[in-house]
Design a protein around this motif. Sequence first.
Motif, PDB file in Angstrom:
ATOM      1  N   ASP A   1       4.084   8.645   7.487  1.00 31.36           N
ATOM      2  CA  ASP A   1       3.813   7.263   7.874  1.00 31.36           C
ATOM      3  C   ASP A   1       2.499   7.171   8.646  1.00 31.36           C
ATOM      4  O   ASP A   1       1.728   6.227   8.462  1.00 31.36           O
ATOM      5  CB  ASP A   1       4.956   6.711   8.722  1.00 31.36           C
ATOM      6  N   ALA A   2       2.244   8.162   9.489  1.00 30.07           N
ATOM      7  CA  ALA A   2       1.006   8.166  10.282  1.00 30.07           C
ATOM      8  C   ALA A   2      -0.223   8.276   9.384  1.00 30.07           C
ATOM      9  O   ALA A   2      -1.233   7.598   9.623  1.00 30.07           O
ATOM     10  CB  ALA A   2       1.034   9.306  11.294  1.00 30.07           C
ATOM     11  N   ASP A   3      -0.147   9.123   8.347  1.00 29.08           N
ATOM     12  CA  ASP A   3      -1.271   9.270   7.423  1.00 29.08           C
ATOM     13  C   ASP A   3      -1.523   7.974   6.655  1.00 29.08           C
ATOM     14  O   ASP A   3      -2.669   7.547   6.498  1.00 29.08           O
ATOM     15  CB  ASP A   3      -1.034  10.410   6.436  1.00 29.08           C
ATOM     16  N   MET A   4      -0.448   7.353   6.174  1.00 27.91           N
ATOM     17  CA  MET A   4      -0.621   6.097   5.427  1.00 27.91           C
ATOM     18  C   MET A   4      -1.171   5.002   6.330  1.00 27.91           C
ATOM     19  O   MET A   4      -2.039   4.240   5.918  1.00 27.91           O
ATOM     20  CB  MET A   4       0.687   5.685   4.769  1.00 27.91           C
ATOM     21  N   ARG A   5      -0.698   4.931   7.553  1.00 27.56           N
ATOM     22  CA  ARG A   5      -1.202   3.923   8.486  1.00 27.56           C
ATOM     23  C   ARG A   5      -2.674   4.172   8.793  1.00 27.56           C
ATOM     24  O   ARG A   5      -3.468   3.245   8.850  1.00 27.56           O
ATOM     25  CB  ARG A   5      -0.354   3.933   9.767  1.00 27.56           C
TER      26      ARG A   5
ATOM     27  N   PHE B   1       0.836  -1.199   0.000  1.00 30.36           N
ATOM     28  CA  PHE B   1       0.000   0.000   0.000  1.00 30.36           C
ATOM     29  C   PHE B   1       0.873   1.253   0.000  1.00 30.36           C
ATOM     30  O   PHE B   1       0.642   2.175  -0.788  1.00 30.36           O
ATOM     31  CB  PHE B   1      -0.928  -0.018   1.218  1.00 30.36           C
ATOM     32  N   CYS B   2       1.889   1.266   0.858  1.00 25.58           N
ATOM     33  CA  CYS B   2       2.787   2.431   0.927  1.00 25.58           C
ATOM     34  C   CYS B   2       3.510   2.639  -0.397  1.00 25.58           C
ATOM     35  O   CYS B   2       3.634   3.777  -0.865  1.00 25.58           O
ATOM     36  CB  CYS B   2       3.793   2.248   2.053  1.00 25.58           C
ATOM     37  N   ASN B   3       3.978   1.557  -1.005  1.00 26.73           N
ATOM     38  CA  ASN B   3       4.649   1.658  -2.301  1.00 26.73           C
ATOM     39  C   ASN B   3       3.717   2.220  -3.363  1.00 26.73           C
ATOM     40  O   ASN B   3       4.117   3.061  -4.176  1.00 26.73           O
ATOM     41  CB  ASN B   3       5.181   0.300  -2.735  1.00 26.73           C
ATOM     42  N   ALA B   4       2.475   1.776  -3.377  1.00 25.29           N
ATOM     43  CA  ALA B   4       1.501   2.265  -4.355  1.00 25.29           C
ATOM     44  C   ALA B   4       1.193   3.742  -4.137  1.00 25.29           C
ATOM     45  O   ALA B   4       1.066   4.506  -5.096  1.00 25.29           O
ATOM     46  CB  ALA B   4       0.220   1.438  -4.277  1.00 25.29           C
ATOM     47  N   MET B   5       1.089   4.148  -2.892  1.00 24.65           N
ATOM     48  CA  MET B   5       0.743   5.534  -2.576  1.00 24.65           C
ATOM     49  C   MET B   5       1.854   6.514  -2.959  1.00 24.65           C
ATOM     50  O   MET B   5       1.585   7.672  -3.246  1.00 24.65           O
ATOM     51  CB  MET B   5       0.418   5.678  -1.081  1.00 24.65           C
TER      52      MET B   5
ATOM     53  N   PHE C   1      -4.744   3.135   5.703  1.00 28.93           N
ATOM     54  CA  PHE C   1      -4.708   1.685   5.558  1.00 28.93           C
ATOM     55  C   PHE C   1      -5.593   1.017   6.612  1.00 28.93           C
ATOM     56  O   PHE C   1      -6.403   0.140   6.293  1.00 28.93           O
ATOM     57  CB  PHE C   1      -3.273   1.167   5.670  1.00 28.93           C
ATOM     58  N   ASP C   2      -5.457   1.441   7.853  1.00 32.67           N
ATOM     59  CA  ASP C   2      -6.257   0.847   8.927  1.00 32.67           C
ATOM     60  C   ASP C   2      -7.746   1.098   8.726  1.00 32.67           C
ATOM     61  O   ASP C   2      -8.570   0.248   9.066  1.00 32.67           O
ATOM     62  CB  ASP C   2      -5.807   1.375  10.286  1.00 32.67           C
ATOM     63  N   ALA C   3      -8.095   2.248   8.170  1.00 26.20           N
ATOM     64  CA  ALA C   3      -9.505   2.547   7.896  1.00 26.20           C
ATOM     65  C   ALA C   3     -10.067   1.630   6.813  1.00 26.20           C
ATOM     66  O   ALA C   3     -11.247   1.263   6.843  1.00 26.20           O
ATOM     67  CB  ALA C   3      -9.666   4.007   7.487  1.00 26.20           C
ATOM     68  N   MET C   4      -9.233   1.224   5.849  1.00 28.46           N
ATOM     69  CA  MET C   4      -9.682   0.309   4.793  1.00 28.46           C
ATOM     70  C   MET C   4      -9.724  -1.131   5.270  1.00 28.46           C
ATOM     71  O   MET C   4     -10.518  -1.922   4.774  1.00 28.46           O
ATOM     72  CB  MET C   4      -8.751   0.399   3.568  1.00 28.46           C
ATOM     73  N   ASP C   5      -8.878  -1.478   6.223  1.00 32.10           N
ATOM     74  CA  ASP C   5      -8.780  -2.853   6.734  1.00 32.10           C
ATOM     75  C   ASP C   5      -9.923  -3.112   7.724  1.00 32.10           C
ATOM     76  O   ASP C   5      -9.727  -3.190   8.929  1.00 32.10           O
ATOM     77  CB  ASP C   5      -7.415  -3.059   7.394  1.00 32.10           C
TER      78      ASP C   5
END
Length: 81
Positions: free
Chosen positions: A47-51, A34-38, A54-58
């Motif tokens: 990192d906090a924004d990506m996490r 996910f981070c690589n794609a973003m 990601f957590d909201a989608m999971d």
Amino acid sequence: MVVAHKSSSDEIGILRKLFEKYASHEGSIGFEDFCNAMTKNGQQYSDADMRSVFDAMDLAGGGTVRYTEFIAATIEAHGTI
């Protein structure tokens, strides 16, 4: 999740191709992928924004984003619902 299951393949075909581009062989997207794609489009996110995203989608909390979770989050983010 209901919208993702009820949408036709025509409505979500582009999103399916995008998911398949980044999904593993197990049919899900992990945090690292996910981070690589973003970051492929040149934009930088903390990192906090990506996490957080990601957590909201999971929705299942399994540490990966499955296809229906991805579709539901993407449709919601684009205001299609």
